[in-house]
Motif scaffolding. Sequence first.
Motif, PDB file in Angstrom:
ATOM      1  N   ILE A  67      12.368  36.145  48.843  1.00 46.29           N
ATOM      2  CA  ILE A  67      13.294  35.071  48.596  1.00 46.29           C
ATOM      3  C   ILE A  67      14.259  35.079  49.897  1.00 46.29           C
ATOM      4  O   ILE A  67      14.521  36.135  50.596  1.00 46.29           O
ATOM      5  N   PRO A  68      14.807  33.887  50.318  1.00 48.01           N
ATOM      6  CA  PRO A  68      15.795  33.800  51.294  1.00 48.01           C
ATOM      7  C   PRO A  68      17.260  34.254  50.817  1.00 48.01           C
ATOM      8  O   PRO A  68      17.085  34.220  49.363  1.00 48.01           O
ATOM      9  N   MET A  69      17.854  34.701  51.465  1.00 51.17           N
ATOM     10  CA  MET A  69      19.201  35.200  51.079  1.00 51.17           C
ATOM     11  C   MET A  69      20.036  33.652  50.561  1.00 51.17           C
ATOM     12  O   MET A  69      20.055  32.592  51.563  1.00 51.17           O
ATOM     13  N   ALA A  70      20.809  33.938  49.737  1.00 56.86           N
ATOM     14  CA  ALA A  70      21.881  32.654  49.384  1.00 56.86           C
ATOM     15  C   ALA A  70      23.356  33.480  49.226  1.00 56.86           C
ATOM     16  O   ALA A  70      23.646  34.688  49.305  1.00 56.86           O
ATOM     17  N   GLU A  71      24.457  32.443  48.778  1.00 51.56           N
ATOM     18  CA  GLU A  71      25.549  32.895  48.756  1.00 51.56           C
ATOM     19  C   GLU A  71      25.773  33.980  47.572  1.00 51.56           C
ATOM     20  O   GLU A  71      26.859  34.784  47.897  1.00 51.56           O
ATOM     21  N   ASN A  72      25.271  34.040  46.505  1.00 51.33           N
ATOM     22  CA  ASN A  72      25.377  34.927  45.604  1.00 51.33           C
ATOM     23  C   ASN A  72      24.650  36.055  45.696  1.00 51.33           C
ATOM     24  O   ASN A  72      24.556  36.942  44.731  1.00 51.33           O
ATOM     25  N   MET A  73      24.261  36.190  46.939  1.00 52.17           N
ATOM     26  CA  MET A  73      23.242  37.510  47.121  1.00 52.17           C
ATOM     27  C   MET A  73      24.033  38.473  47.978  1.00 52.17           C
ATOM     28  O   MET A  73      24.608  37.857  49.050  1.00 52.17           O
ATOM     29  N   LYS A  74      23.972  39.826  48.032  1.00 52.67           N
ATOM     30  CA  LYS A  74      24.658  40.668  49.057  1.00 52.67           C
ATOM     31  C   LYS A  74      23.719  41.473  49.590  1.00 52.67           C
ATOM     32  O   LYS A  74      23.022  42.516  48.944  1.00 52.67           O
ATOM     33  N   SER A  75      23.747  41.640  50.650  1.00 49.63           N
ATOM     34  CA  SER A  75      22.896  42.727  51.672  1.00 49.63           C
ATOM     35  C   SER A  75      23.173  44.021  51.217  1.00 49.63           C
ATOM     36  O   SER A  75      24.301  44.443  50.961  1.00 49.63           O
ATOM     37  N   ASN A  76      22.102  44.948  51.365  1.00 54.06           N
ATOM     38  CA  ASN A  76      21.964  46.488  51.177  1.00 54.06           C
ATOM     39  C   ASN A  76      22.459  46.785  49.706  1.00 54.06           C
ATOM     40  O   ASN A  76      22.923  47.638  49.512  1.00 54.06           O
ATOM     41  N   GLU A  77      22.171  45.784  48.931  1.00 54.20           N
ATOM     42  CA  GLU A  77      22.396  46.323  47.334  1.00 54.20           C
ATOM     43  C   GLU A  77      21.190  46.139  46.998  1.00 54.20           C
ATOM     44  O   GLU A  77      20.099  45.268  47.297  1.00 54.20           O
ATOM     45  N   ALA A  78      20.763  46.750  45.730  1.00 51.29           N
ATOM     46  CA  ALA A  78      19.399  46.599  44.940  1.00 51.29           C
ATOM     47  C   ALA A  78      20.078  46.362  43.449  1.00 51.29           C
ATOM     48  O   ALA A  78      21.074  47.002  43.046  1.00 51.29           O
TER      49      ALA A  78
END
Length: 438
Positions: free
Chosen positions: A202-213
Amino acid sequence: MSEHFRCIIVGGGPMGLITAHALTAAGMDWVLLEREDDIVVQDTPCVVMYPDTLRVMDQLGLVDRLFRIKTTVDRTQTLTHDGASYNTTYPHDWSMENHGRGNWYFHQPQLVSVLYEALSESDRARVKTCKEVTDIEAESETIIVHCSDGTVEEGSLVIGADGGHSIVRDMMRINALAEDPKAAVNATLPFAASYRVLWGTIPMAENMKSNEAWECHGKGYSSQMFFGRGRGWFFVYEKLKKPTRGLRNYTEKDMYSCAARLANLPMTNKLRLRDVYAVSHGCGMADLGEGLVRRFAWGRTVLIGEAGNKQTSHLGLGLNSGVQDIVALTNTLSKLVQHHGERHELVETEAIHLALRKYDAIRRGDALHGSRTSARAARLHSWNGRALRLYDRYFLPAGGSSKKNYDGTIGAIVSHGMLLDSLPETDPQHGRMPWLHL
């Protein structure tokens, strides 16, 4: 050294390309056959390289290239089916503490592209696409691979790096039975599946944070969600009603049906599966076979990676186990070819048989341990029984138990990783857990 010994690698994914790099470093000749028309296949998700694999990448001079496309997972949060958060783990910090390196995650198409481009121009010419293998013909002093386009490749050894539905494994079985109808051969369908997985990007969006799972655990099904550079990857695991060994090809309708049935499954604290699937691409679905084949090799044919050892993807051990296969095989073949080269002798079939038996002996124990560790994780995540539910829901979150569990599973496997004999480790890293092989 390589004048009389040529390897035919079947499969152009990460396993096949890393094998090509390793054989080149050991001075051996090879050709790689990939059935698709492009070496980069887009509908594949993320993969992880643990520090033992990164040591090998360092030996092969690939770490700097991989660093530019990697992402790390600094924190993993675990939810129940109703969205309650009950555990937080820190795999990157734990890996750094244990081994001096973190765990690197890659979008698989990017990884394949980097591995291919890192080959020299002359080596890239040895990677041949649109080469679907139709037959493998064993001769007394050579082995011949036939492709659907009518072309033929002749060599000393065939290396099956063609995944869980390996044509090389099938041909190896046929040739073994032709030679000896009573031979102890691999089963036609050697891997039993108790789980299936739906995956996508999926593409990244505002409510998503990199380097998290994020993970969601619960009875019968579970999920994983990873966020990297500009994209996220999701995996949804569902326990099958009964184990199966059949080769099932899932359709887009099957994937949609699974996503609709589990639409409310939490993927993060803010996203449900319906939200993720609606914007996804590169989706796929497959049964997760588990286990080891009876024989990794027969005659002049040998299996590496998922062709011989299938693991569930919950821990991401499959790629890393496959790289250890490559290391063990390359080291064994290098000694074999060097010994005969010094004597100006051809490598005879019996000598190859002996070398491949050594490879099997080196890898079988560790591969089985990795497979069992992955199998336990699959059942832990899906709360397969009261004991595993209590262990995952209440014991692991308490008092550092998750860290101890990580050290005893991933940490222990990583610390046993082997290195290529032919190359130095240019940037050795060390942590609290000592390397078994230096």
